[in-house]
Design a protein around this motif. Structure first.
Motif, PDB file in Angstrom:
ATOM      1  N   ILE A  61       0.836  -1.211   0.000  1.00  0.00           N
ATOM      2  CA  ILE A  61       0.000   0.000   0.000  1.00  0.00           C
ATOM      3  C   ILE A  61       0.864   1.251   0.000  1.00  0.00           C
ATOM      4  N   THR A  62       1.905   1.258   0.825  1.00  0.00           N
ATOM      5  CA  THR A  62       2.818   2.405   0.857  1.00  0.00           C
ATOM      6  C   THR A  62       3.545   2.575  -0.478  1.00  0.00           C
ATOM      7  N   PHE A  63       3.934   1.462  -1.087  1.00  0.00           N
ATOM      8  CA  PHE A  63       4.637   1.512  -2.373  1.00  0.00           C
ATOM      9  C   PHE A  63       3.750   2.105  -3.462  1.00  0.00           C
ATOM     10  N   PHE A  64       2.506   1.678  -3.544  1.00  0.00           N
ATOM     11  CA  PHE A  64       1.612   2.192  -4.585  1.00  0.00           C
ATOM     12  C   PHE A  64       1.261   3.675  -4.353  1.00  0.00           C
ATOM     13  N   ILE A  65       1.165   4.080  -3.091  1.00  0.00           N
ATOM     14  CA  ILE A  65       0.908   5.498  -2.812  1.00  0.00           C
ATOM     15  C   ILE A  65       2.083   6.364  -3.262  1.00  0.00           C
TER      16      ILE A  65
ATOM     17  N   LEU B 148       4.780  10.011  -7.262  1.00  0.00           N
ATOM     18  CA  LEU B 148       5.905  10.275  -8.164  1.00  0.00           C
ATOM     19  C   LEU B 148       5.452  10.394  -9.605  1.00  0.00           C
ATOM     20  N   LEU B 149       4.518   9.556 -10.027  1.00  0.00           N
ATOM     21  CA  LEU B 149       4.005   9.659 -11.397  1.00  0.00           C
ATOM     22  C   LEU B 149       3.260  10.974 -11.617  1.00  0.00           C
ATOM     23  N   GLY B 150       2.546  11.428 -10.578  1.00  0.00           N
ATOM     24  CA  GLY B 150       1.881  12.732 -10.704  1.00  0.00           C
ATOM     25  C   GLY B 150       2.867  13.879 -10.824  1.00  0.00           C
ATOM     26  N   ILE B 151       3.998  13.771 -10.115  1.00  0.00           N
ATOM     27  CA  ILE B 151       5.019  14.820 -10.210  1.00  0.00           C
ATOM     28  C   ILE B 151       5.670  14.815 -11.589  1.00  0.00           C
ATOM     29  N   PHE B 152       6.013  13.631 -12.100  1.00  0.00           N
ATOM     30  CA  PHE B 152       6.688  13.556 -13.391  1.00  0.00           C
ATOM     31  C   PHE B 152       5.768  13.933 -14.549  1.00  0.00           C
ATOM     32  N   ASN B 153       4.464  13.749 -14.398  1.00  0.00           N
ATOM     33  CA  ASN B 153       3.549  14.164 -15.457  1.00  0.00           C
ATOM     34  C   ASN B 153       3.398  15.675 -15.524  1.00  0.00           C
TER      35      ASN B 153
END
Length: 202
Positions: A97-101, A106-111
């Protein structure tokens, strides 16, 4: 420009590796040392971004105070290594759960932010004659900190002083089986009887 990109990748990779070592090592002292390495790499990243005040404050506050305090507390408590038999099903769901959060963040930041598109294509001319009288980041923050927030700055220093004195008092173990020097008894003794003359028989 390639030097900046190389340093960025170097600091970021070392920060990620050191952070993984922090959570994977079983020795608490080694984890704190790798935590100090993480702080140093993050300070290098901030220095590359031009935030030199935040970089030096991270080194002074976190590395020089908080990480050393963590190391001091860990060594004072003398944490022993305990063997725990925890299976994957006990800690696996929390880790996933922590990994997916974190991956989602991180994906939101890179987008939203193109990290590799920061390469400067055109030269920007800066007139240093007009920039000479401008305040730097450290001067601007220091001017606000020591004027508007001077009381809070002094109060935080007082709190840190009390915390330091409390840590010193906690580490002072009063042992009764140790012979100590008592100055008041030494000053009140009779000096006339301190030396004795003995006649030895030949």
């Amino acid at each position: 420009m390639y030097t900046d990109l190389f340093l960025y990748l170097l600091f970021s990779s070392f920060a990620i590796l050191a952070s993984l070592m922090v959570i994977s090592l079983s020795n608490a002292v080694h984890s704190v040392l790798f935590l100090i390495l993480v702080f140093c790499n993050v300070a290098g990243l901030l220095l590359l971004l031009g935030a030199e005040f935040l970089s030096f404050m991270l080194l002074i506050v976190y590395v020089g105070a908080i990480a050393v305090l963590f190391l001091f507390v860990v060594m004072m408590l003398n944490v022993k290594k305990t063997s725990t038999n925890l299976g994957f099903f006990a800690i696996g769901p929390i880790g996933l759960i922590t990994f997916f959060i974190l991956i989602n963040q991180l994906l939101g930041i890179f987008n939203d932010f193109d990290t590799f598109g920061l390469k400067q294509k055109d030269l920007i001319w800066i007139s240093w004659i007009t920039e000479h009288n401008n305040l730097t980041n450290i001067q601007a923050v220091g001017k606000v900190l020591y004027t508007k927030y001077s009381f809070l700055f002094i109060l935080s220093g007082l709190i840190l002083l009390v915390a330091m004195l409390g840590a010193i008092v906690l580490t002072m173990h009063q042992r009764t089986d140790v012979k100590k020097q008592k100055i008041e008894l030494q000053l009140n003794r009779n000096f006339g009887g301190s030396i004795k003359f003995i006649n030895l028989r030949k």
